[in-house]
Design a protein around this motif. Structure first.
Motif, mmCIF file in Angstrom:
data_model
loop_
_atom_site.group_PDB
_atom_site.id
_atom_site.type_symbol
_atom_site.label_atom_id
_atom_site.label_comp_id
_atom_site.label_asym_id
_atom_site.label_seq_id
_atom_site.Cartn_x
_atom_site.Cartn_y
_atom_site.Cartn_z
ATOM 1 N N GLN A 341 0.825 -1.215 0.000
ATOM 2 C CA GLN A 341 0.000 0.000 0.000
ATOM 3 C C GLN A 341 0.853 1.256 0.000
ATOM 4 N N ASP A 342 1.923 1.251 0.768
ATOM 5 C CA ASP A 342 2.821 2.407 0.775
ATOM 6 C C ASP A 342 3.403 2.644 -0.608
ATOM 7 N N LEU A 343 3.728 1.555 -1.287
ATOM 8 C CA LEU A 343 4.276 1.678 -2.635
ATOM 9 C C LEU A 343 3.224 2.185 -3.612
ATOM 10 N N GLU A 344 1.979 1.737 -3.446
ATOM 11 C CA GLU A 344 0.906 2.231 -4.316
ATOM 12 C C GLU A 344 0.667 3.720 -4.081
ATOM 13 N N ASP A 345 0.715 4.140 -2.823
ATOM 14 C CA ASP A 345 0.557 5.558 -2.521
ATOM 15 C C ASP A 345 1.682 6.371 -3.150
ATOM 16 N N LEU A 346 2.894 5.861 -3.048
ATOM 17 C CA LEU A 346 4.036 6.569 -3.627
ATOM 18 C C LEU A 346 3.912 6.616 -5.150
ATOM 19 N N HIS A 347 3.422 5.525 -5.735
ATOM 20 C CA HIS A 347 3.193 5.494 -7.187
ATOM 21 C C HIS A 347 2.186 6.566 -7.581
ATOM 22 N N ALA A 348 1.098 6.682 -6.810
ATOM 23 C CA ALA A 348 0.084 7.700 -7.091
ATOM 24 C C ALA A 348 0.674 9.101 -6.966
ATOM 25 N N LEU A 349 1.528 9.291 -5.960
ATOM 26 C CA LEU A 349 2.184 10.594 -5.794
ATOM 27 C C LEU A 349 3.064 10.901 -6.994
ATOM 28 N N SER A 350 3.751 9.882 -7.503
ATOM 29 C CA SER A 350 4.638 10.092 -8.646
ATOM 30 C C SER A 350 3.867 10.476 -9.907
#
Length: 508
Positions: A341-350
């Motif tokens: 989930q943290d990685l998905e959030d970071l992906h969305a931020l990117s």
């Protein structure tokens, strides 16, 4: 010897029996991989039914498993569990991870190099047995830099201010992590002898100085203490762990060795002994289990296989490869423990998709992806750097791929065709067929190796190689070690200490 009779229904080896029967107050049990350490401790407890025994567990999962094995006179608890009851409850309202941005706010600084140094200084203090924060908690490697040497005193002072805010129950803005209340409990010098007669300290090769100090305190209070572990399975030096088996207060302890493993056969033991040979170990691990086959790859027709990786990135990459085949995957420790989930959030931020971010703290800390990358670069935070690598490698397909991983994840390992784990999480576990991934990418005989880092990597390989019961598929790094061993044994190369081993700790 009347008290010893209850343990007689269990079958013990000639190595286990003396440890179980020992009348010594302080005992050190050195147990190689798969040699029945827990069985020995259970036998020790059963042989003393009138004793009030505390089994100090390494983590919560070990505690849960231990409660199924030990008799009723044994209390199974983690150190954090004991500390929470005594101290942690009053911090319930502010428990949480202490992020770099929390530290920056607490010390009022936008200098991320300074913030990172404060974080490292604090972590060194929390893991230590020291009462006060001092210059000796400042990261030693940074003292080689003249600019950081000049800043060291101010960083230590900032760390003291941060710690004071963490300890203040009325300060809601600065969280305190679980290691924080553990430290506070240890500073109170608790006397467990009022509740217990004997404490069993497990995984003593991988505990931090706080817990090692607690064990030493209980010995000083007159309690019986049994410490057990295997220095070759020390994996958490990077978290500040120490090998408590080498502690000075254990100098006069009665020592027992367990070297006979019934987990695997002679071939797997031979591979493990090759790894241990280069660490200077002269005792041999004996494989007395069913024959274990050594291969380069696991057979394709297996109903179940386990893949052990060096890194979380390696686990995720292996999962992404296997999910395309429709495989049901069991993640050791649970899939959410791998930060999807943290990685998905970071992906969305990117991508600038702020509305898709579920962890709103990410937006509070980092208004955009560029600042996240800047902080990662300036602070050299390995977790942040690793996250950036995954996000940028898999690009726009990441959410779809992660959704597929979740659909194919199972919580019952019996339903899985593939089990995935890091080698760190695999410690204490075993499987029929194990494949070592290729992300154990270090050069074992590079003369420029750092001695401590080399020991850590060799320990990790030893742990990984001793998880398989029937088939072990080794990776290229283990093959290099095996070839070097054979070349030295057969005289093609001199069997001399490695150049970078001059500072390496002596083997048990």
């Amino acid at each position: 010897m009347q008290r010893m009779r209850e343990a007689r229904h269990m079958q013990f080896t000639h190595e286990q029996e003396p440890a179980i029967r020992s009348l010594a107050r302080i005992i050190k049990l050195i147990a190689f991989a798969g040699t029945g350490k827990t069985t020995t401790l259970v036998g020790y407890a059963q042989a003393r039914p009138q004793a009030r025994i505390l089994y100090l567990c390494y983590n919560k999962s070990v505690e849960v498993a231990a409660k199924q094995k030990f008799p009723l006179n044994v209390t199974c608890k983690t150190a954090h569990g004991l500390a929470f009851g005594a101290v942690g409850t009053k911090y319930k309202h502010k428990l949480g991870n202490l992020r770099l941005t929390d530290i920056a706010r607490a010390i009022n600084s936008q200098n991320w190099e300074l913030v990172r140094s404060v974080q490292e200084t604090l972590n060194n203090y929390l893991a230590s047995a020291d009462e006060k924060i001092g210059l000796f908690h400042f990261p030693a490697e940074k003292l080689q830099n003249e600019r950081m040497r000049r800043a060291a005193d101010s960083i230590v002072e900032a760390t003291r201010r941060l710690w004071a805010q963490m300890c203040d129950v009325n300060n809601h803005a600065t969280p305190i992590p679980h290691d924080g209340y553990l430290k506070l409990w240890a500073l109170s010098k608790p006397d467990l002898s009022t509740r217990f007669d004997i404490v069993l300290g497990d995984e003593a090769q991988d505990i931090n100085p706080v817990i090692a100090g607690l064990l030493a305190q209980q010995a000083a209070y007159g309690m019986g203490v049994v410490v057990c572990g295997d220095g070759h399975q020390m994996l958490y030096r990077f978290r500040g762990a120490v090998d408590a088996l080498d502690a000075p207060w254990l100098a006069d302890a009665e020592v027992h060795y367990l070297t006979q493993s019934f987990r695997f056969g002679p071939a797997a033991a031979h591979v493990a002994n090759m790894v241990l040979h280069f660490k200077g170990e002269r005792r041999q691990l004996a494989g007395l289990g069913q024959p274990t086959r050594i291969a380069k790859m696991l057979p394709k027709d297996l109903e179940h296989r386990t893949i052990l990786c060096r890194t979380v990135v390696g686990v995720i990459e292996a999962a992404l490869a296997w999910v395309e085949t429709g495989a049901k995957i069991f993640w050791v420790g649970g899939i959410e423990g791998y930060n999807l989930q943290d990685l998905e959030d970071l992906h969305a931020l990117s991508k600038g998709w702020r509305e898709r971010i579920k962890g709103k703290k990410l937006l509070q800390d980092y208004p955009d992806y560029d600042q996240y990358k800047d902080v990662a670069f300036e602070s050299q935070d390995s977790e942040m750097t690793r996250s950036i690598k995954i996000v940028e490698q898999y690009g726009k397909n990441l959410p779809e791929l992660f959704a597929k991983l979740r659909r194919n994840a199972v919580t019952d390992e019996l339903e899985a065709s593939v089990t995935l784990s890091t080698a760190h999480r695999a410690k204490g576990l075993e499987w029929e067929a194990v494949q070592l991934a290729e992300d154990f990418s270090f050069e074992p005989f590079d003369p420029d190796n750092d001695p401590e880092a080399w020991v850590d990597e060799m320990n990790l390989l030893y742990v990984a190689c001793t998880r398989a019961m029937q088939v072990l598929a080794v990776n290229s790094t283990v093959l290099v070690i095996m070839q070097e061993f054979v070349d030295r044994r057969d005289g093609r190369k001199p069997d001399a200490p490695l150049a970078f081993q001059k500072k390496a700790p002596a083997a048990a």
